[in-house]
Write a protein that holds these residues in place. Structure first.
Motif, short mmCIF file in Angstrom:
data_model
loop_
_atom_site.label_atom_id
_atom_site.label_comp_id
_atom_site.label_asym_id
_atom_site.label_seq_id
_atom_site.Cartn_x
_atom_site.Cartn_y
_atom_site.Cartn_z
N LEU A 230 22.91 35.13 60.29
CA LEU A 230 22.30 36.35 59.80
C LEU A 230 20.82 36.13 59.49
O LEU A 230 19.97 36.96 59.83
CB LEU A 230 23.03 36.86 58.55
CG LEU A 230 22.48 38.13 57.92
CD1 LEU A 230 22.38 39.26 58.93
CD2 LEU A 230 23.35 38.56 56.74
N SER A 231 20.50 35.04 58.87
CA SER A 231 19.10 34.76 58.55
C SER A 231 18.27 34.58 59.81
O SER A 231 17.13 35.04 59.89
CB SER A 231 18.99 33.52 57.67
OG SER A 231 19.31 33.84 56.33
N ARG A 232 18.85 33.94 60.84
CA ARG A 232 18.11 33.77 62.10
C ARG A 232 17.87 35.11 62.77
O ARG A 232 16.78 35.39 63.29
CB ARG A 232 18.88 32.83 63.05
CG ARG A 232 18.79 31.37 62.63
CD ARG A 232 19.24 30.46 63.78
NE ARG A 232 20.66 30.66 64.11
CZ ARG A 232 21.66 30.04 63.47
NH1 ARG A 232 21.39 29.21 62.48
NH2 ARG A 232 22.90 30.25 63.84
N PHE A 238 12.81 40.91 62.09
CA PHE A 238 11.94 41.45 61.04
C PHE A 238 10.87 40.48 60.57
O PHE A 238 9.94 40.89 59.86
CB PHE A 238 12.77 41.87 59.82
CG PHE A 238 13.95 42.73 60.13
CD1 PHE A 238 13.81 43.89 60.87
CD2 PHE A 238 15.22 42.38 59.68
CE1 PHE A 238 14.91 44.69 61.16
CE2 PHE A 238 16.32 43.18 59.96
CZ PHE A 238 16.15 44.34 60.71
N GLY A 239 11.02 39.20 60.90
CA GLY A 239 10.06 38.22 60.43
C GLY A 239 10.29 37.79 58.99
O GLY A 239 9.42 37.16 58.38
N VAL A 240 11.45 38.13 58.42
CA VAL A 240 11.78 37.74 57.06
C VAL A 240 13.21 37.21 57.05
O VAL A 240 13.98 37.42 57.98
CB VAL A 240 11.67 38.93 56.07
CG1 VAL A 240 10.25 39.46 56.01
CG2 VAL A 240 12.66 40.04 56.43
N SER A 241 13.57 36.52 55.96
CA SER A 241 14.93 36.01 55.82
C SER A 241 15.87 37.14 55.43
O SER A 241 15.44 38.23 55.06
CB SER A 241 14.98 34.91 54.77
OG SER A 241 14.71 35.47 53.48
N ALA A 242 17.17 36.87 55.48
CA ALA A 242 18.15 37.89 55.11
C ALA A 242 18.01 38.30 53.65
O ALA A 242 18.06 39.49 53.32
CB ALA A 242 19.56 37.36 55.38
N ILE A 243 17.80 37.34 52.75
CA ILE A 243 17.67 37.68 51.34
C ILE A 243 16.40 38.50 51.10
O ILE A 243 16.38 39.41 50.26
CB ILE A 243 17.69 36.42 50.45
CG1 ILE A 243 17.75 36.80 48.97
CG2 ILE A 243 16.52 35.52 50.73
CD1 ILE A 243 18.94 37.64 48.57
#
Length: 304
Positions: A230-232, A238-243
């Motif tokens: 999910l983070s990948r 989006f260029g951001v992490s999942a959190i």
């Protein structure tokens, strides 16, 4: 399958005001609703190619199959989907007898005149033909069935400001058309990859759960993937992490409530799943650089 339409020969194409109604009838202030079966059943579920000079039509197909042809291109139809046939487009329909759904017909120029002063970027979605498949489970934004029903109620009423209400609802409908079109373009650019589908699923989950605090693992489990995956996906899309994406959606909702509700900061914190108002305040300040009270004061100062 493609069927080319010679624009020079369009004079031979029937020019209908509304499914064969008198073309001379004035439709300047009209938003009209019908069930698909109400008209198509009379014609054996087939409407030959024709043109509306001033009217745009939107069909929300909720069941059944068929095909539509608009300006030389033929689309296969499978419910649920949304069809846009703009004014002056040569279009026709051929549906199976199990077809169901809604047809909205409205004066295109009236919609455009409002959009040109509020959101000109919607004009291409009003003027361009489209067939947009819908994901009945994960569709983002306003559900279409209640929106079409609201237009139906207005169209069948005899209330004051009927046309104004109808146009407002039509603009809301075209916002949904634009969002669906952009989602389809994103999926096409991604080659309909599993990643693109999962990103749309994640966005839908964020909208559904923005008033609760869930860890990344909960979102990943709902999507049937790992937290790392999910983070990948989020980094790629989006260029951001999942959190960071989860926090950004919470901040968006917090800003909306601070700016447009009368709830206290403590109540807003509770509504957004923060059990400690002080922690919410620190979270908000870390994300925005402002305390919630300062943000609210700034918004109210600009809107006085």
């Amino acid at each position: 399958m493609h069927q080319k339409v010679d624009r020079q020969k369009c004079r031979t194409v029937p020019n209908f005001a509304l499914y064969g109604a008198d073309v001379e009838q004035p439709w300047v202030d009209m938003v009209h609703h019908e069930r698909i079966t109400e008209r198509l059943g009379q014609f054996g579920f087939e409407i030959a190619p024709h043109v509306h000079d001033t009217l745009v039509q939107l069909l929300f197909v909720t069941q059944g199959t068929g095909e539509t042809f608009i300006d030389g291109k033929t689309w296969t139809i499978e419910a649920p989907c949304l069809i846009v046939a703009p004014a002056r487009s040569v279009h026709g329909f051929r549906f199976a007898s199990d077809i169901g759904g809604h047809v909205i017909t409205a004066t295109q120029s009236a919609i455009e005149s409002v959009v040109m002063t509020t959101a000109r970027e919607l004009l291409p979605f009003i003027r361009g033909p489209a067939v947009l498949p819908l994901d009945p489970v994960h569709h983002r934004g306003m559900p279409l069935e209640p929106l079409f029903e609201a237009i139906r109620r207005e169209a069948e009423s005899n209330e004051r400001w009927l046309f104004t209400a109808g146009i407002a609802l039509m603009i809301t409908l075209f916002v949904q058309v634009a969002r669906l079109s952009e989602q389809a373009q994103f999926a096409a650019r991604s080659g309909q990859t599993a990643a693109a589908i999962r990103i749309e699923r994640f966005r839908a989950l964020l909208d559904e759960r923005c008033r609760t605090r869930h860890p990344v693992a909960t979102y990943a489990a709902a999507m049937g993937i790992t937290t790392g995956q999910l983070s990948r996906f989020c980094k790629d899309a989006f260029g951001v992490s999942a959190i960071e994406a989860i926090d950004a959606r919470s901040i968006h909702e917090a800003k909306r409530l601070l700016g447009y509700s009368t709830l206290s900061v403590k109540e807003i914190a509770s509504d957004l799943g923060f059990h400690d108002a002080a922690y919410f305040g620190r979270f908000f300040r870390k994300q925005t650089g402002l305390r919630p009270t300062d943000y609210r004061a700034g918004i109210h100062g600009r809107t006085r």
